[in-house]
Design a protein around this motif. Structure first.
Motif, PDB file in Angstrom:
ATOM      1  N   ASP A  24     -16.861 -11.009  -6.661  1.00  0.00           N
ATOM      2  CA  ASP A  24     -17.550 -11.099  -5.376  1.00  0.00           C
ATOM      3  C   ASP A  24     -17.093  -9.998  -4.421  1.00  0.00           C
ATOM      4  O   ASP A  24     -17.874  -9.154  -4.017  1.00  0.00           O
ATOM      5  N   VAL A  25     -15.813 -10.025  -4.069  1.00  0.00           N
ATOM      6  CA  VAL A  25     -15.254  -9.039  -3.143  1.00  0.00           C
ATOM      7  C   VAL A  25     -14.258  -8.164  -3.903  1.00  0.00           C
ATOM      8  O   VAL A  25     -13.324  -8.671  -4.527  1.00  0.00           O
ATOM      9  N   VAL A  80     -16.127   4.653  -4.519  1.00  0.00           N
ATOM     10  CA  VAL A  80     -17.398   4.170  -3.959  1.00  0.00           C
ATOM     11  C   VAL A  80     -18.588   4.845  -4.620  1.00  0.00           C
ATOM     12  O   VAL A  80     -19.580   4.187  -4.976  1.00  0.00           O
ATOM     13  N   GLY A  81     -18.505   6.148  -4.829  1.00  0.00           N
ATOM     14  CA  GLY A  81     -19.626   6.847  -5.453  1.00  0.00           C
ATOM     15  C   GLY A  81     -19.921   6.344  -6.851  1.00  0.00           C
ATOM     16  O   GLY A  81     -21.085   6.163  -7.226  1.00  0.00           O
ATOM     17  N   ALA A  82     -18.873   6.083  -7.622  1.00  0.00           N
ATOM     18  CA  ALA A  82     -19.056   5.627  -9.003  1.00  0.00           C
ATOM     19  C   ALA A  82     -19.637   4.219  -9.071  1.00  0.00           C
ATOM     20  O   ALA A  82     -20.378   3.891 -10.004  1.00  0.00           O
ATOM     21  N   LEU A  83     -19.329   3.377  -8.075  1.00  0.00           N
ATOM     22  CA  LEU A  83     -19.778   1.976  -8.101  1.00  0.00           C
ATOM     23  C   LEU A  83     -20.991   1.721  -7.213  1.00  0.00           C
ATOM     24  O   LEU A  83     -21.476   0.586  -7.134  1.00  0.00           O
ATOM     25  N   ALA A  84     -21.486   2.756  -6.566  1.00  0.00           N
ATOM     26  CA  ALA A  84     -22.545   2.606  -5.555  1.00  0.00           C
ATOM     27  C   ALA A  84     -23.734   1.753  -5.979  1.00  0.00           C
ATOM     28  O   ALA A  84     -24.196   0.915  -5.208  1.00  0.00           O
ATOM     29  N   PRO A  85     -24.265   1.905  -7.209  1.00  0.00           N
ATOM     30  CA  PRO A  85     -25.458   1.114  -7.567  1.00  0.00           C
ATOM     31  C   PRO A  85     -25.236  -0.398  -7.569  1.00  0.00           C
ATOM     32  O   PRO A  85     -26.201  -1.164  -7.546  1.00  0.00           O
ATOM     33  N   HIS A  86     -23.971  -0.819  -7.592  1.00  0.00           N
ATOM     34  CA  HIS A  86     -23.668  -2.239  -7.751  1.00  0.00           C
ATOM     35  C   HIS A  86     -23.174  -2.904  -6.470  1.00  0.00           C
ATOM     36  O   HIS A  86     -22.867  -4.100  -6.482  1.00  0.00           O
ATOM     37  N   LEU A  87     -23.094  -2.149  -5.371  1.00  0.00           N
ATOM     38  CA  LEU A  87     -22.508  -2.679  -4.144  1.00  0.00           C
ATOM     39  C   LEU A  87     -23.573  -2.973  -3.090  1.00  0.00           C
ATOM     40  O   LEU A  87     -24.566  -2.250  -2.965  1.00  0.00           O
ATOM     41  N   LEU A 147     -13.169  -2.659   1.205  1.00  0.00           N
ATOM     42  CA  LEU A 147     -13.617  -3.896   0.583  1.00  0.00           C
ATOM     43  C   LEU A 147     -15.128  -3.861   0.435  1.00  0.00           C
ATOM     44  O   LEU A 147     -15.853  -3.641   1.410  1.00  0.00           O
ATOM     45  N   GLY A 148     -15.595  -4.038  -0.795  1.00  0.00           N
ATOM     46  CA  GLY A 148     -17.022  -4.048  -1.070  1.00  0.00           C
ATOM     47  C   GLY A 148     -17.460  -5.365  -1.661  1.00  0.00           C
ATOM     48  O   GLY A 148     -16.639  -6.145  -2.166  1.00  0.00           O
ATOM     49  N   VAL A 149     -18.745  -5.621  -1.609  1.00  0.00           N
ATOM     50  CA  VAL A 149     -19.326  -6.870  -2.116  1.00  0.00           C
ATOM     51  C   VAL A 149     -20.270  -6.553  -3.268  1.00  0.00           C
ATOM     52  O   VAL A 149     -21.144  -5.680  -3.153  1.00  0.00           O
ATOM     53  N   SER A 150     -20.097  -7.254  -4.368  1.00  0.00           N
ATOM     54  CA  SER A 150     -20.963  -7.068  -5.531  1.00  0.00           C
ATOM     55  C   SER A 150     -22.360  -7.601  -5.269  1.00  0.00           C
ATOM     56  O   SER A 150     -22.535  -8.675  -4.689  1.00  0.00           O
ATOM     57  N   LYS A 151     -23.357  -6.851  -5.729  1.00  0.00           N
ATOM     58  CA  LYS A 151     -24.746  -7.318  -5.635  1.00  0.00           C
ATOM     59  C   LYS A 151     -24.988  -8.581  -6.451  1.00  0.00           C
ATOM     60  O   LYS A 151     -25.967  -9.296  -6.245  1.00  0.00           O
ATOM     61  N   TYR A 152     -24.093  -8.864  -7.396  1.00  0.00           N
ATOM     62  CA  TYR A 152     -24.299  -9.966  -8.321  1.00  0.00           C
ATOM     63  C   TYR A 152     -23.518 -11.221  -7.922  1.00  0.00           C
ATOM     64  O   TYR A 152     -23.444 -12.183  -8.673  1.00  0.00           O
ATOM     65  N   SER A 153     -22.963 -11.195  -6.714  1.00  0.00           N
ATOM     66  CA  SER A 153     -22.261 -12.370  -6.192  1.00  0.00           C
ATOM     67  C   SER A 153     -23.221 -13.546  -6.064  1.00  0.00           C
ATOM     68  O   SER A 153     -24.391 -13.382  -5.691  1.00  0.00           O
ATOM     69  N   VAL A 167     -23.655 -13.950  -1.536  1.00  0.00           N
ATOM     70  CA  VAL A 167     -23.395 -12.677  -0.868  1.00  0.00           C
ATOM     71  C   VAL A 167     -22.972 -12.901   0.581  1.00  0.00           C
ATOM     72  O   VAL A 167     -22.054 -12.239   1.083  1.00  0.00           O
ATOM     73  N   ASP A 168     -23.601 -13.857   1.266  1.00  0.00           N
ATOM     74  CA  ASP A 168     -23.276 -14.077   2.673  1.00  0.00           C
ATOM     75  C   ASP A 168     -21.825 -14.537   2.848  1.00  0.00           C
ATOM     76  O   ASP A 168     -21.130 -14.100   3.769  1.00  0.00           O
ATOM     77  N   ALA A 169     -21.371 -15.419   1.980  1.00  0.00           N
ATOM     78  CA  ALA A 169     -19.977 -15.868   2.060  1.00  0.00           C
ATOM     79  C   ALA A 169     -19.031 -14.712   1.756  1.00  0.00           C
ATOM     80  O   ALA A 169     -17.981 -14.560   2.401  1.00  0.00           O
ATOM     81  N   ALA A 170     -19.378 -13.888   0.771  1.00  0.00           N
ATOM     82  CA  ALA A 170     -18.549 -12.739   0.420  1.00  0.00           C
ATOM     83  C   ALA A 170     -18.468 -11.757   1.584  1.00  0.00           C
ATOM     84  O   ALA A 170     -17.395 -11.229   1.897  1.00  0.00           O
ATOM     85  N   VAL A 171     -19.600 -11.509   2.229  1.00  0.00           N
ATOM     86  CA  VAL A 171     -19.609 -10.620   3.394  1.00  0.00           C
ATOM     87  C   VAL A 171     -18.768 -11.205   4.516  1.00  0.00           C
ATOM     88  O   VAL A 171     -18.023 -10.492   5.208  1.00  0.00           O
ATOM     89  N   SER A 172     -18.843 -12.507   4.704  1.00  0.00           N
ATOM     90  CA  SER A 172     -18.032 -13.172   5.722  1.00  0.00           C
ATOM     91  C   SER A 172     -16.546 -12.933   5.487  1.00  0.00           C
ATOM     92  O   SER A 172     -15.791 -12.625   6.416  1.00  0.00           O
TER      93      SER A 172
END
Length: 423
Positions: free
Chosen positions: A85-86, A94-101, A308-314, A317-322
């Motif tokens: 999630d987080v 960040v560049g390498a993981l960008a499509p998934h964040l 800290l980044g949040v996975s698109k597959y969480s 997502v709202d709780a992870a962003v929180s």
């Protein structure tokens, strides 16, 4: 002009008040460092957020070497796993993981975003998408035994040659006085990402560039870079132990904090550990920006940031962003600052309580301003291979297998081949 005070208050309020959810509790997975103060800070903050929101947090410990976490993340994200999630991120990932964040621009209020240093936000931004929130900021720093400099009437060195000479002088004097284990300078010499950082600092501060420039042009092979690496090679066995070739951050810190080195290159966290109540060096350590290689150049501490980044597959997502907002907010960043983790919220650098305990933040703010960035933006998903070629080549120089000139020529040729395949 942004009113930093109002932004700070807004961010502080966000840290405390806006994270409540409905009756449905969420479990959020969070990747934290594997040990030490950083793990404790991560865990205790997650527990505080969970208590405030009624959610729970599952802590996943990262490998001891952060670089080993990236392939784990890539595997989890490629499989669209909801177990991540987080994510605790190095700024170069960040560049390498960008499509998934998740793009956080639409999920985090603008006043919270604007509270952070622009440089930290830039590292978290790809194609105008904010893919992570800044958590702490860092740069390579020089730690020194101020008691020993005072004892021998030596000023704090401002060039690498001055450091070399001062380290040798004090080392020899201390050994003659019975301190047989004393060394002049310890740093990160193992063949890993940390050596790329050290090498970048030596080379950039000597006018030798950053191996690859911001446009993606390869600049590795030049006389200034060769001179910088040749000087570093001269330290081995003279002011730095042979074992430095296998030191990471903790290896260097262990030698320095047992009182066996005059100087140390490390990150800001080492200030807090050196000043702990049980530290034999409490009150004896100074910290400043790294030296320069030649007049007119900037102190080029390698820029680093924890994000800290949040996975698109969480699953939530709202709780992870929180959770991300809580961990990167002013309240939590202030708490971390009291343990010597430099905040990314600009207003905290004038917080009286922080400066009373950690006045060194005034000094390191200059190091952040003069820092040098690794070429991760220019090389994108290829950065790991670029860095590997750099640190292996530099390690060959330090271990005496190749001259600086020969190694840099090979590094440049290999980087050209990587570039032709497409960064």
């Amino acid at each position: 002009m942004i009113n930093l005070r109002s932004v700070y208050v807004a961010a502080l309020g966000a840290s405390c008040a806006v994270f409540a959810f409905g009756a449905q509790a969420a479990e959020v997975s969070l990747f934290c460092s594997s040990s030490g103060v950083e793990l404790e800070l991560c865990q205790s903050a997650a527990e505080a957020w969970a208590k405030e929101t009624g959610n729970t947090v599952k802590i996943n410990k990262m490998p001891a070497n952060w670089g080993d976490a990236l392939p784990i993340y890539q595997q989890l994200l490629a499989s669209k796993s909801s177990d991540a999630d987080v994510l605790s991120l190095d700024n170069i990932w960040v560049g390498a993981l960008a499509p998934h964040l998740v793009n956080l621009k639409d999920k985090v209020p603008a006043e919270e975003i604007d509270a952070h240093f622009k440089s930290a936000l830039a590292d978290a931004t790809v194609n105008d998408q904010l893919l992570a929130m800044p958590w702490y900021i860092d740069a390579g720093l020089m730690f020194y035994r101020k008691d020993l400099l005072e004892k021998y009437g030596k000023p704090v060195p401002t060039t690498w040659q001055e450091l070399t000479d001062t380290a040798a002088f004090i080392q020899d004097k201390e050994r003659a006085g019975g301190k047989a284990d004393m060394w002049g300078h310890v740093w990160q010499g193992r063949a890993y990402e940390g050596l790329t950082c050290d090498a970048l600092e030596w080379v950039a501060s000597n006018g030798g560039g950053t191996f690859v420039d911001a446009k993606g042009d390869i600049t590795a092979n030049n006389p200034n870079a060769a001179a910088a690496l040749t000087l570093a090679r001269s330290w081995i066995g003279k002011i730095s132990p042979e074992g430095v070739l296998n030191y990471d951050e903790e290896g260097a810190r262990g030698v320095f904090e047992t009182g066996n080195s005059v100087f140390m290159r490390n990150w800001s966290y080492a200030w807090g550990t050196s000043q702990a109540d049980n530290s034999p060096l409490k009150g004896k350590v100074g910290v400043t920006a790294l030296p320069v290689g030649k007049a007119g150049e900037k102190s080029s501490g390698c820029y680093g940031a924890g994000l800290l980044g949040v996975s698109k597959y969480s699953k939530d997502v709202d709780a992870a962003v929180s959770l991300v907002r809580y961990l990167t907010g002013a309240k939590e960043q202030k708490r971390r600052a009291m343990s010597a983790y430099s905040p990314t919220i600009e207003a905290l650098y004038s917080d009286p309580e922080i400066l009373k305990s950690y006045s060194f933040l005034t000094d390191v703010s200059k190091a952040y301003a003069d820092s040098a960035s690794r070429p991760s933006q220019a090389t994108g998903g290829s950065y790991n291979r670029v860095s590997q070629r750099i640190f292996n080549g530099v390690h060959n120089v330090l271990s005496g297998k190749e001259t600086a000139e020969d190694s840099l020529a090979k590094i440049a040729a290999d980087l050209e081949r990587l570039k032709k395949r497409g960064w």
